[in-house]
Design a protein around this motif. Sequence first.
Motif, PDB file in Angstrom:
ATOM      1  N   THR A   8      27.816  29.499  40.916  1.00  0.00           N
ATOM      2  CA  THR A   8      28.525  28.225  41.039  1.00  0.00           C
ATOM      3  C   THR A   8      29.884  28.306  40.367  1.00  0.00           C
ATOM      4  O   THR A   8      30.890  27.862  40.909  1.00  0.00           O
ATOM      5  N   PHE A   9      29.934  28.927  39.198  1.00  0.00           N
ATOM      6  CA  PHE A   9      31.182  29.068  38.447  1.00  0.00           C
ATOM      7  C   PHE A   9      32.200  29.872  39.245  1.00  0.00           C
ATOM      8  O   PHE A   9      33.362  29.496  39.349  1.00  0.00           O
ATOM      9  N   PHE A  10      31.768  30.976  39.840  1.00  0.00           N
ATOM     10  CA  PHE A  10      32.694  31.855  40.535  1.00  0.00           C
ATOM     11  C   PHE A  10      33.021  31.400  41.946  1.00  0.00           C
ATOM     12  O   PHE A  10      33.965  31.894  42.543  1.00  0.00           O
ATOM     13  N   GLU A  11      32.300  30.473  42.489  1.00  0.00           N
ATOM     14  CA  GLU A  11      32.584  29.969  43.831  1.00  0.00           C
ATOM     15  C   GLU A  11      34.024  29.485  43.934  1.00  0.00           C
ATOM     16  O   GLU A  11      34.690  29.696  44.930  1.00  0.00           O
ATOM     17  N   GLY A  12      34.524  28.835  42.906  1.00  0.00           N
ATOM     18  CA  GLY A  12      35.878  28.312  42.922  1.00  0.00           C
ATOM     19  C   GLY A  12      36.947  29.377  42.846  1.00  0.00           C
ATOM     20  O   GLY A  12      38.104  29.124  43.120  1.00  0.00           O
ATOM     21  N   PHE A  13      36.568  30.593  42.472  1.00  0.00           N
ATOM     22  CA  PHE A  13      37.550  31.646  42.288  1.00  0.00           C
ATOM     23  C   PHE A  13      37.562  32.673  43.404  1.00  0.00           C
ATOM     24  O   PHE A  13      38.371  33.570  43.398  1.00  0.00           O
ATOM     25  N   LYS A  14      36.697  32.542  44.388  1.00  0.00           N
ATOM     26  CA  LYS A  14      36.596  33.570  45.412  1.00  0.00           C
ATOM     27  C   LYS A  14      37.815  33.617  46.327  1.00  0.00           C
ATOM     28  O   LYS A  14      38.042  34.607  46.988  1.00  0.00           O
ATOM     29  N   GLU A  15      38.612  32.584  46.338  1.00  0.00           N
ATOM     30  CA  GLU A  15      39.768  32.534  47.219  1.00  0.00           C
ATOM     31  C   GLU A  15      41.040  33.071  46.565  1.00  0.00           C
ATOM     32  O   GLU A  15      42.089  33.026  47.164  1.00  0.00           O
ATOM     33  N   MET A  16      40.938  33.573  45.357  1.00  0.00           N
ATOM     34  CA  MET A  16      42.120  34.102  44.678  1.00  0.00           C
ATOM     35  C   MET A  16      42.588  35.367  45.392  1.00  0.00           C
ATOM     36  O   MET A  16      41.788  36.196  45.793  1.00  0.00           O
ATOM     37  N   ASP A  17      43.900  35.521  45.514  1.00  0.00           N
ATOM     38  CA  ASP A  17      44.399  36.745  46.119  1.00  0.00           C
ATOM     39  C   ASP A  17      44.760  37.752  45.022  1.00  0.00           C
ATOM     40  O   ASP A  17      44.675  37.456  43.833  1.00  0.00           O
ATOM     41  N   ILE A  32      39.791  40.452  23.983  1.00  0.00           N
ATOM     42  CA  ILE A  32      38.834  40.254  25.071  1.00  0.00           C
ATOM     43  C   ILE A  32      37.542  40.983  24.721  1.00  0.00           C
ATOM     44  O   ILE A  32      37.549  42.193  24.490  1.00  0.00           O
ATOM     45  N   ALA A  33      36.459  40.246  24.692  1.00  0.00           N
ATOM     46  CA  ALA A  33      35.152  40.846  24.408  1.00  0.00           C
ATOM     47  C   ALA A  33      34.668  41.610  25.640  1.00  0.00           C
ATOM     48  O   ALA A  33      34.931  41.210  26.771  1.00  0.00           O
ATOM     49  N   GLY A  34      33.974  42.705  25.424  1.00  0.00           N
ATOM     50  CA  GLY A  34      33.439  43.500  26.518  1.00  0.00           C
ATOM     51  C   GLY A  34      32.441  42.737  27.375  1.00  0.00           C
ATOM     52  O   GLY A  34      32.205  43.070  28.518  1.00  0.00           O
ATOM     53  N   CYS A  35      31.862  41.681  26.799  1.00  0.00           N
ATOM     54  CA  CYS A  35      30.858  40.903  27.536  1.00  0.00           C
ATOM     55  C   CYS A  35      31.462  39.642  28.161  1.00  0.00           C
ATOM     56  O   CYS A  35      30.735  38.759  28.598  1.00  0.00           O
ATOM     57  N   ASP A  36      32.789  39.557  28.224  1.00  0.00           N
ATOM     58  CA  ASP A  36      33.454  38.392  28.817  1.00  0.00           C
ATOM     59  C   ASP A  36      33.240  38.417  30.330  1.00  0.00           C
ATOM     60  O   ASP A  36      33.862  39.196  31.054  1.00  0.00           O
ATOM     61  N   VAL A  37      32.353  37.582  30.801  1.00  0.00           N
ATOM     62  CA  VAL A  37      31.931  37.594  32.200  1.00  0.00           C
ATOM     63  C   VAL A  37      33.102  37.309  33.144  1.00  0.00           C
ATOM     64  O   VAL A  37      33.278  37.992  34.157  1.00  0.00           O
ATOM     65  N   TYR A  38      33.911  36.332  32.837  1.00  0.00           N
ATOM     66  CA  TYR A  38      35.008  35.973  33.735  1.00  0.00           C
ATOM     67  C   TYR A  38      36.041  37.094  33.810  1.00  0.00           C
ATOM     68  O   TYR A  38      36.497  37.460  34.895  1.00  0.00           O
ATOM     69  N   PHE A  39      36.410  37.669  32.654  1.00  0.00           N
ATOM     70  CA  PHE A  39      37.391  38.749  32.660  1.00  0.00           C
ATOM     71  C   PHE A  39      36.857  39.956  33.430  1.00  0.00           C
ATOM     72  O   PHE A  39      37.582  40.561  34.223  1.00  0.00           O
ATOM     73  N   ASN A  40      35.594  40.291  33.218  1.00  0.00           N
ATOM     74  CA  ASN A  40      34.995  41.410  33.947  1.00  0.00           C
ATOM     75  C   ASN A  40      34.977  41.132  35.446  1.00  0.00           C
ATOM     76  O   ASN A  40      35.209  42.034  36.256  1.00  0.00           O
ATOM     77  N   TRP A  41      34.724  39.872  35.838  1.00  0.00           N
ATOM     78  CA  TRP A  41      34.758  39.509  37.246  1.00  0.00           C
ATOM     79  C   TRP A  41      36.166  39.696  37.802  1.00  0.00           C
ATOM     80  O   TRP A  41      36.338  40.202  38.920  1.00  0.00           O
ATOM     81  N   LEU A  42      37.186  39.294  37.029  1.00  0.00           N
ATOM     82  CA  LEU A  42      38.565  39.481  37.472  1.00  0.00           C
ATOM     83  C   LEU A  42      38.859  40.953  37.740  1.00  0.00           C
ATOM     84  O   LEU A  42      39.474  41.306  38.748  1.00  0.00           O
ATOM     85  N   GLU A  44      36.695  43.365  38.445  1.00  0.00           N
ATOM     86  CA  GLU A  44      35.927  43.799  39.618  1.00  0.00           C
ATOM     87  C   GLU A  44      36.560  43.288  40.914  1.00  0.00           C
ATOM     88  O   GLU A  44      36.641  44.015  41.908  1.00  0.00           O
ATOM     89  N   GLU A  45      36.996  42.050  40.893  1.00  0.00           N
ATOM     90  CA  GLU A  45      37.612  41.459  42.084  1.00  0.00           C
ATOM     91  C   GLU A  45      38.937  42.156  42.391  1.00  0.00           C
ATOM     92  O   GLU A  45      39.252  42.427  43.546  1.00  0.00           O
ATOM     93  N   ARG A  46      39.722  42.446  41.360  1.00  0.00           N
ATOM     94  CA  ARG A  46      40.977  43.180  41.556  1.00  0.00           C
ATOM     95  C   ARG A  46      40.696  44.535  42.201  1.00  0.00           C
ATOM     96  O   ARG A  46      41.347  44.914  43.174  1.00  0.00           O
ATOM     97  N   ASP A  47      39.712  45.248  41.673  1.00  0.00           N
ATOM     98  CA  ASP A  47      39.372  46.561  42.221  1.00  0.00           C
ATOM     99  C   ASP A  47      38.880  46.451  43.662  1.00  0.00           C
ATOM    100  O   ASP A  47      39.243  47.272  44.517  1.00  0.00           O
ATOM    101  N   ARG A  48      38.086  45.435  43.949  1.00  0.00           N
ATOM    102  CA  ARG A  48      37.577  45.238  45.307  1.00  0.00           C
ATOM    103  C   ARG A  48      38.723  44.958  46.288  1.00  0.00           C
ATOM    104  O   ARG A  48      38.792  45.536  47.370  1.00  0.00           O
TER     105      ARG A  48
END
Length: 66
Positions: A8-17, A32-42, A44-48
């Motif tokens: 639900t949290f990441f649904e709003g961010f899936k449209e980022m370019d 930045i903590a290694g366990c920062d979920v949002y930063f890690n998602w960023l 991963e999304e950048r790499d994807r």
Amino acid sequence: MLDIVLFTFFEGFKEMDLEEIKEEIKNYPTPIAGCDVYFNWLLEERDRLLSGKEEAERRDHLAGKF
């Protein structure tokens, strides 16, 4: 339960370019903590998105659309 919350949290961010994600990473508050979920998602999304962009460029080149 956590999976539903994160989804639900990441649904709003899936449209980022790619540029928006790069900017978000650049301006992310430190440290930045290694366990920062949002930063890690960023990251991963950048790499994807970069992989998808490279693949599209490779296909265009092979098809003679460069």
